[in-house]
Scaffold this motif. Sequence first.
Motif, short mmCIF file in Angstrom:
data_model
loop_
_atom_site.label_atom_id
_atom_site.label_comp_id
_atom_site.label_asym_id
_atom_site.label_seq_id
_atom_site.Cartn_x
_atom_site.Cartn_y
_atom_site.Cartn_z
N ARG A 175 0.78 -1.21 0.14
CA ARG A 175 -0.10 0.01 0.12
C ARG A 175 1.03 1.32 -0.30
O ARG A 175 0.63 1.90 -0.67
CB ARG A 175 -0.81 0.07 1.21
N ALA A 176 2.02 1.28 0.88
CA ALA A 176 2.74 2.46 0.85
C ALA A 176 3.56 2.49 -0.40
O ALA A 176 3.83 3.68 -1.06
CB ALA A 176 3.91 2.29 2.14
N ALA A 177 3.98 1.58 -0.94
CA ALA A 177 4.66 1.45 -2.45
C ALA A 177 3.95 2.27 -3.48
O ALA A 177 4.39 2.70 -4.28
CB ALA A 177 5.28 0.05 -2.69
N THR A 178 2.64 1.70 -3.33
CA THR A 178 1.77 1.99 -4.49
C THR A 178 1.33 3.73 -4.30
O THR A 178 1.29 4.26 -5.15
CB THR A 178 0.37 1.31 -4.40
N ALA A 179 1.22 3.94 -3.09
CA ALA A 179 1.14 5.30 -3.02
C ALA A 179 2.48 6.23 -3.26
O ALA A 179 2.10 7.29 -3.79
CB ALA A 179 0.66 5.61 -1.25
N LEU A 180 3.71 5.63 -2.84
CA LEU A 180 4.66 6.42 -3.18
C LEU A 180 4.99 6.61 -4.83
O LEU A 180 5.08 7.48 -5.32
CB LEU A 180 5.82 5.64 -2.62
N ARG A 181 4.66 5.49 -5.40
CA ARG A 181 4.60 5.49 -6.78
C ARG A 181 3.60 6.53 -7.53
O ARG A 181 4.14 7.30 -8.55
CB ARG A 181 4.58 3.96 -7.25
N SER A 182 2.45 6.27 -6.98
CA SER A 182 1.66 7.27 -7.53
C SER A 182 1.94 8.81 -7.20
O SER A 182 1.86 9.74 -8.24
CB SER A 182 0.25 7.14 -6.83
N ALA A 183 2.39 8.97 -6.09
CA ALA A 183 2.76 10.49 -5.90
C ALA A 183 4.13 10.88 -6.74
O ALA A 183 4.33 12.13 -7.15
CB ALA A 183 3.16 10.57 -4.45
N MET A 184 5.03 9.85 -6.71
CA MET A 184 6.23 10.10 -7.79
C MET A 184 5.77 10.58 -9.32
O MET A 184 6.26 11.25 -9.83
CB MET A 184 7.28 8.93 -7.74
N GLU A 185 4.74 9.63 -9.72
CA GLU A 185 4.27 9.78 -11.11
C GLU A 185 3.65 11.26 -11.36
O GLU A 185 4.06 11.87 -12.22
CB GLU A 185 3.20 8.88 -11.36
N ALA A 186 3.00 11.59 -10.19
CA ALA A 186 2.32 13.02 -10.14
C ALA A 186 3.44 14.15 -10.29
O ALA A 186 3.30 15.08 -10.80
CB ALA A 186 1.33 13.30 -9.07
N ALA A 187 4.36 14.01 -9.22
CA ALA A 187 5.44 14.79 -9.21
C ALA A 187 6.50 14.77 -10.40
O ALA A 187 6.99 16.06 -10.75
CB ALA A 187 6.45 14.49 -8.00
N LEU A 188 6.58 13.78 -11.34
CA LEU A 188 7.45 13.74 -12.33
C LEU A 188 6.72 14.09 -13.59
O LEU A 188 7.35 14.51 -14.61
CB LEU A 188 7.98 12.37 -12.41
N ARG A 189 5.39 14.16 -13.65
CA ARG A 189 4.86 14.29 -15.01
C ARG A 189 4.92 15.65 -15.50
O ARG A 189 5.11 16.04 -16.74
CB ARG A 189 3.23 14.43 -14.62
N PRO A 190 5.10 16.90 -14.74
CA PRO A 190 5.37 18.16 -15.18
C PRO A 190 6.92 18.17 -16.01
O PRO A 190 7.02 19.04 -16.60
CB PRO A 190 5.38 18.96 -13.96
N LEU A 191 7.62 17.34 -15.36
CA LEU A 191 9.19 17.23 -15.96
C LEU A 191 9.19 16.11 -17.10
O LEU A 191 10.23 15.93 -17.93
CB LEU A 191 10.02 16.82 -14.86
N ASP A 192 8.18 15.67 -17.64
CA ASP A 192 7.90 15.01 -18.75
C ASP A 192 8.82 13.28 -18.44
O ASP A 192 9.53 12.99 -19.54
CB ASP A 192 8.14 15.35 -20.10
N LEU A 193 8.77 12.89 -17.25
CA LEU A 193 9.31 11.65 -17.20
C LEU A 193 8.54 10.54 -16.16
O LEU A 193 7.48 11.04 -15.57
CB LEU A 193 10.51 12.24 -16.14
N THR A 194 8.79 9.40 -16.61
CA THR A 194 8.07 8.38 -16.00
C THR A 194 9.03 7.89 -14.49
O THR A 194 10.06 8.42 -14.44
CB THR A 194 8.14 7.13 -16.60
#
Length: 150
Positions: A20-39
């Motif tokens: 659950r923590a890993a999934t939440a972390l991944r989702s938050a990282m995806e959102a933070a990286l989206r403006p930088l056009d990175l996965t």
Amino acid sequence: MSQVELVGPLDQAVGYALKRAATALRSAMEAALRPLDLTVPQYACLEVLAQRPGLSNAELARAVFVTRQSMNLVLRGLEKRGLVTRADSAPHGRALPTELTEAGRERQRAASAAVRAVEKKMLASLPESEQSRLLRDLITCAEALGDVRG
């Protein structure tokens, strides 16, 4: 006959809480990286190369927890965007070392700051001593299951 031990309630299962923590972390990282056009895998590749330049495709794949085939796609995309460069020929063997370009270093620094902000948010309610303990405990858990990365 011995009794088999079961997982029990999911809200008390360490593995479930960790996922659950890993999934939440991944989702938050995806959102933070989206403006930088990175996965997340692209960011992880840039971060690893910033800290350990010259790694091969296979070494990067292991460090980023993806297959060699997936890493090849990640590297091709990053290379096409001018963020990494790979040698035309291998200095020895068949492995082509990969390096960040200046543009790649700039993107990595911005992405690293974005990911660090996510990590700080995740850990904000834990005192610093407990943050260090959590890191040590997670490393110990991974090693107990045979993960030797580090």
